[in-house]
Structures are given as C-alpha cells and as structure tokens.
Design an enzyme around this catalytic site. Structure first.
Site, mmCIF file in Angstrom:
data_model
loop_
_atom_site.group_PDB
_atom_site.id
_atom_site.type_symbol
_atom_site.label_atom_id
_atom_site.label_comp_id
_atom_site.label_asym_id
_atom_site.label_seq_id
_atom_site.Cartn_x
_atom_site.Cartn_y
_atom_site.Cartn_z
ATOM 1 N N VAL A 44 42.794 42.890 35.328
ATOM 2 C CA VAL A 44 43.508 41.608 35.251
ATOM 3 C C VAL A 44 43.191 40.755 36.476
ATOM 4 O O VAL A 44 42.926 39.554 36.365
ATOM 5 C CB VAL A 44 45.030 41.833 35.114
ATOM 6 C CG1 VAL A 44 45.778 40.512 35.202
ATOM 7 C CG2 VAL A 44 45.354 42.520 33.793
ATOM 8 N N CYS A 45 43.182 41.384 37.651
ATOM 9 C CA CYS A 45 42.926 40.631 38.881
ATOM 10 C C CYS A 45 41.517 40.072 38.908
ATOM 11 O O CYS A 45 41.280 38.975 39.439
ATOM 12 C CB CYS A 45 43.168 41.517 40.099
ATOM 13 S SG CYS A 45 44.892 42.061 40.263
ATOM 14 N N THR A 46 40.559 40.784 38.335
ATOM 15 C CA THR A 46 39.188 40.275 38.275
ATOM 16 C C THR A 46 39.134 38.995 37.456
ATOM 17 O O THR A 46 38.468 38.024 37.833
ATOM 18 C CB THR A 46 38.248 41.344 37.695
ATOM 19 O OG1 THR A 46 38.268 42.496 38.545
ATOM 20 C CG2 THR A 46 36.824 40.821 37.585
#
Length: 217
Positions: A44-46
């Site tokens: 998700v952070c990517t």
C-alpha cells in the site's frame, strides 16, 4: 496531549535518503506536507509514495514541499525508491526521513511514548505511523489525517485539502463540503453582510448563517 491544529509542529534533526535535515529550516517559507509510513517495501505504501511522486508538478505549483517518513533506514529508503519509481513511472524526488528510533513518530504523536521496534518486527508494530500533516510556512499544523493499514490514502484529496487550506489561510472565509479550487466559498460569520460585500463583492445569502461568494484566490 496530541498535536492539535495551529500547534507549532515539532522541530527535529534527522537523516534522510538525501542527507541530514533540520525540519523547520527545511520547510523555510513554504507550505509542507509530511506523510508517514510504517515500513519500506510494503504494497500500500509503495502505491502511495508513487501517487505523491506523480503529483510533483502540483505540489510545486502550490509552493509546497513534501517529505516522507518511514521507520526504516536510509539505505532501505534508497532501495525502495527504485521500486516506487518503477511502479509509478515518476521520479520520487522528495526526501524520506529515516525514523529508525521512532523519535519523529513519537514527537508527532503517531505512536505511544513507550513504543519500540522489536526484532523481527512487521508493519503492524508501527501501524499507526500512517498519517498526513499539512504545515504552514509559520510551522503551524493546518490539517492532519490518519489512515488504517488497509486503506490507501487518496492524494487527490490531500491536494484538495491543501488548496482549501491555502485559500482560507488568513481570510475570513471557509471551504464548504466537497469544495474544489475555483468554487464558491463560505463567508465567515465575523463579517456583516455589508462588510462581506465590501470585501468580496457579490454575496449569495442562502441562510442567515450561510453566505457564499466567489473564490477570492
């Protein structure tokens, strides 16, 4: 007590993938957005870092610096950026703070004071480090949002919120629900009808306490 709207945000010195910064000096006379993450190389952070990279020109148009934070180290950040850029097709030119000791996360009230990173940790150990802070040139907090691990942030909404913050800063106006740049704004109740017309021109009185006028920005 947590960090509140209009509080001066903590100043700190930290290492980033682009070298050491002192936060208030790095902000300078700009608006700034600090967006934080619980671990590098997470899916998700990517996608989120990629979304920020794709909006590089939009942040620049608004005189706003962006900086990421993750609780991993500088070398991890550098390696992760190649994945971010490959996935998003955009250059991730913003710095990423290496908050391995959690000092910044705790200063911004993203984690309990007694939080630590155990051996073999997972993103769940720092799950609440998923926040966005919009900060004014005066180093005061204008807006904050915190998301759970399973919900990717909508950076179009962060951009919209930044527009609203900048449009209403030091102005007796407010942005209504779902407002976007260029749409009518709400006149503050501190102005009488005559004062509002003198300042902004035409005023649409929808209710005695709800008056709108063209976006002055």
């Amino acid at each position: 007590m947590g960090l509140r709207i209009n509080d001066t945000v903590p100043n700190f010195t930290a290492e980033t993938d682009q070298g050491q910064i002192t936060f208030h000096d790095w902000i300078g006379d700009s608006y700034a957005i600090l967006f934080s993450h619980p671990k590098d190389y997470t899916p998700v952070c990517t996608t989120e870092f990629g979304a920020v990279a794709q909006l590089t020109d939009e942040w620049a148009k608004r005189g706003t610096k962006v900086i990421g934070l993750s609780v991993d180290g500088v070398e991890e950040h550098k390696g992760w950026k190649s994945d971010i850029e490959g996935f998003s097709g955009a250059k991730a030119g913003f710095p990423i703070i290496a908050d391995e000791g959690l000092e910044v996360s705790k200063a911004f009230d993203m984690l309990p004071a007694d939080a630590y990173l155990p051996d073999g940790r997972t993103p769940a150990d720092s799950a609440t480090v998923r926040s966005v802070f919009i900060i004014g040139p005066d180093k005061k907090l204008r807006l904050s949002m915190t998301y759970p691990m399973s919900v990717g942030r909508n950076f179009a909404e962060v951009l919209r919120a930044l527009d609203a913050v900048q449009a209403t800063d030091n102005q007796p106006i407010a942005a209504p629900a779902n407002w976007e740049k260029g749409q009518d704004v709400i006149v503050a109740l501190s102005l009488s009808d005559d004062e509002a017309r003198e300042r902004y021109g035409e005023v649409d009185i929808k209710l005695p306490y709800l008056r709108t006028t063209a976006d002055p920005s």
